[in-house]
Design an enzyme around this catalytic site. Structure first.
Site, PDB file in Angstrom:
ATOM      1  N   GLN A 149       1.998  -1.458   4.804  1.00  0.00           N
ATOM      2  CA  GLN A 149       1.465  -0.569   3.894  1.00  0.00           C
ATOM      3  C   GLN A 149      -0.250  -0.353   4.362  1.00  0.00           C
ATOM      4  O   GLN A 149      -0.672  -1.336   4.035  1.00  0.00           O
ATOM      5  CB  GLN A 149       1.799  -0.243   2.666  1.00  0.00           C
ATOM      6  CG  GLN A 149       2.937   0.857   2.957  1.00  0.00           C
ATOM      7  CD  GLN A 149       3.062   1.096   0.634  1.00  0.00           C
ATOM      8  OE1 GLN A 149       3.921   0.005   0.805  1.00  0.00           O
ATOM      9  NE2 GLN A 149       2.468   1.956   0.518  1.00  0.00           N
ATOM     10  N   HIS A 150      -1.017   0.335   3.957  1.00  0.00           N
ATOM     11  CA  HIS A 150      -2.444   0.589   3.943  1.00  0.00           C
ATOM     12  C   HIS A 150      -3.265   0.038   4.361  1.00  0.00           C
ATOM     13  O   HIS A 150      -4.406   0.630   4.874  1.00  0.00           O
ATOM     14  CB  HIS A 150      -2.390  -0.586   2.618  1.00  0.00           C
ATOM     15  CG  HIS A 150      -2.279  -0.537   1.235  1.00  0.00           C
ATOM     16  ND1 HIS A 150      -0.974   0.721   1.062  1.00  0.00           N
ATOM     17  CD2 HIS A 150      -0.684  -1.661   0.753  1.00  0.00           C
ATOM     18  CE1 HIS A 150      -0.619   0.544  -0.334  1.00  0.00           C
ATOM     19  NE2 HIS A 150      -0.410  -0.394  -0.013  1.00  0.00           N
ATOM     20  N   ASP A 169       6.750  -0.577   4.990  1.00  0.00           N
ATOM     21  CA  ASP A 169       7.693  -0.992   5.040  1.00  0.00           C
ATOM     22  C   ASP A 169       8.249  -1.217   3.778  1.00  0.00           C
ATOM     23  O   ASP A 169       9.983  -1.088   3.600  1.00  0.00           O
ATOM     24  CB  ASP A 169       6.928  -1.891   5.491  1.00  0.00           C
ATOM     25  CG  ASP A 169       5.585  -2.633   4.292  1.00  0.00           C
ATOM     26  OD1 ASP A 169       5.189  -2.188   3.322  1.00  0.00           O
ATOM     27  OD2 ASP A 169       5.552  -3.460   4.631  1.00  0.00           O
TER      28      ASP A 169
END
Length: 515
Positions: free
Chosen positions: A82-83, A243
């Protein structure tokens, strides 16, 4: 029929082939890759080209194992860390390496957001999440402020799994789950928030993909890749997701009552919710999930990061590390470890450092240190579990995934610290499995993701551990010591207040009543 599930993580990429009739993983392959070296402190970056190379290699290996059965592949699902901020130019070329979730160089940018939107309270009101250094929004502002020449080339913003979807399907999209981790997204309305985007750049929203449902297909596999890999030309590409969202699907955490805990590089605790759950303290992230529901989530940055450092310090195998920790009494005879080796996300302490507290001649041993490190990283996750419970998340069991879940000692420790039964799933690759299950639902929409997960996710009952009530009581006392030590080492304003006013919170039961 068969689907492929891809897990693009921080340290490597895995691909599995899932038989939708039996639930068996027919083949799997993985490739490791490093972070870029030589960067300033707090930086964590990767070249997206390493993800594509790992995807190519693992897909080829898995399809090689399938042989003639590759013709039964109907879909591919991709999960990604993520991110991460993948900046592309107008030709979809990568402008600079991706800044990852564990990059903490954006603290100053987070302060700018806080000043502009009345701090945590104002941000929670607008988008449902606070803006923390790991999220995507401050990374985009960082690029504009620190590398204006690169920002001037920016035409498209993607996350890691979106970038691999672009490679596989030739289309740039972003589904609700991963989009919610950008901190540019209104998690309640499931749309980009115009004010937050405009704070960075009035033209920013045009650089973001259209957010869309997590449940359907977004494209078919590029024809040249289908020919190259010998796959059917109509192979479906599902929406994919972060994820954590895929880990939820891969552990059957697609209905209320279950909590997933990932013992990986980072530590996560997450749960399913049919309504948004916004934490007024900002400790629990109010994400969307990848089934078009919501995913209240805790993330800590230091789990196997810390245990692997301790293991390497003494030159032990994983088995030797566990044996040394198991030979030490619970509580490590007063030795307490704060696991903030690379700062921390929950509590929000990006500049914090780890520490061992309470050392004396009797507990200053390798076994005590091993036990204290295991306990410390687990207590850090328990801090967030208390917030989940305060917000109405009452789990019946914890489903464990990640490398740490392979340890019987750690599984038992989690049961004792969390005070809930723990169990692993038969397939330890929960994230890749979740991606393959989402792909199944995209190929065969007559069954929901929850129904597919109910069929394909199986728990390993031999791994189930019930909590020891006496040890749980001990760890409750240690958790309070853990909290107080953190509060004493860092100014109170830098640690989220657990008993913050509930005025702007959203509890599950409250939201249901409102409906």
């Amino acid at each position: 029929m068969i689907t492929l599930g891809v897990d693009c993580g921080t340290q490597g990429l895995k691909t599995i082939a899932l038989d939708l009739e039996t639930g068996d993983v027919l083949a799997s392959a993985s490739r490791a890759y490093p972070l870029l070296e030589g960067l300033p402190p707090g930086s964590a970056e990767q070249d997206p080209a390493v993800w594509v190379a790992a995807l190519e290699e693992t897909l080829s290996e898995v399809l090689g194992h399938l042989g003639s059965r590759r013709s039964a592949v109907c879909g591919i699902g991709v999960a990604g860390q993520q991110h991460g901020f993948v900046p592309l130019d107008a030709g979809h070329r990568v402008i600079r390496p991706a800044k990852l979730w564990c990059d903490t160089t954006t603290t100053e940018e987070c302060h700018l957001f806080a000043e502009a939107f009345d701090g945590t309270e104002g941000l929670l009101e607008k988008i449902g999440v606070d803006i923390l250094p790991g999220y995507t929004a401050p990374k985009v502002l960082w690029l504009k402020r620190r590398e204006p020449e690169n920002y001037a080339r920016l035409a498209q913003i993607l996350l890691p799994h979106d970038y691999l979807n672009l490679y596989l399907g030739g289309i740039a999209r972003m589904e609700y789950g991963d989009a919610s981790g950008t901190a540019l997204f209104d998690i309640r309305q499931r749309r980009w928030h115009p004010e937050v985007c405009s704070f960075i750049d009035p033209e920013l929203e045009a650089k973001l993909p259209l957010p869309s449902s997590s449940c359907g297909p977004i494209a078919t596999l590029r024809r040249d890749l289908a020919r190259k890999w010998g796959l059917p030309p109509q192979t479906i590409l599902s929406a994919g997701g972060g994820d954590n969202m895929m880990g939820a699907i891969g552990t059957g955490n697609t209905r209320s009552g279950r909590i997933t805990a990932s013992l990986g590089t980072s530590g996560t605790l997450l749960a399913y919710s049919p309504v948004p759950v916004v934490d007024p303290s900002g400790e629990i992230a109010a994400f969307c999930d990848s089934t078009d529901a919501w995913l209240p989530l805790l993330c800590t940055m230091n789990v196997t990061v810390a245990t692997e450092r301790a293991r390497a310090l003494f030159g032990w195998s994983h088995e030797a590390f566990d044996q040394a920790a198991a030979a030490t009494d619970p509580g490590a005879d007063g030795l307490l470890f704060l696991p903030y080796l690379q700062g921390e996300r929950t509590p929000n302490l990006p500049d914090a450092h780890g520490s061992l507290h309470g050392m004396n001649p009797g507990n200053f041993t390798s076994g005590h240190i091993a036990r204290a490190v295991l306990e410390g990283v687990t207590l850090g996750m328990a801090w967030g579990l208390g917030r989940l419970r305060a917000l109405g998340i009452q789990g019946e069991e914890i489903r464990l995934i990640g490398g740490g879940s392979k340890s019987p000692l750690w599984r038992a420790l989690c049961a004792d610290v969390f005070g809930l039964p723990t169990v692993t799933t038969c397939n330890p690759e929960g994230v890749a499995l979740g991606a393959a299950i989402q792909a199944a639902a995209a190929c065969y929409p007559e069954k929901t993701i929850d129904e597919w997960a109910g069929t394909l996710v199986k728990t390993s009952e031999a791994s189930r551990v019930l909590p020891n009530l006496e040890r749980h009581s001990l760890y409750q006392r240690l958790l309070e010591n853990f909290r107080q030590l953190t509060l004493s080492l860092y100014p109170p304003g830098r640690v989220p207040v657990a008993n913050a006013s509930p005025i702007k919170s959203t509890r599950i039961d409250d939201a249901r009543a409102a409906k």
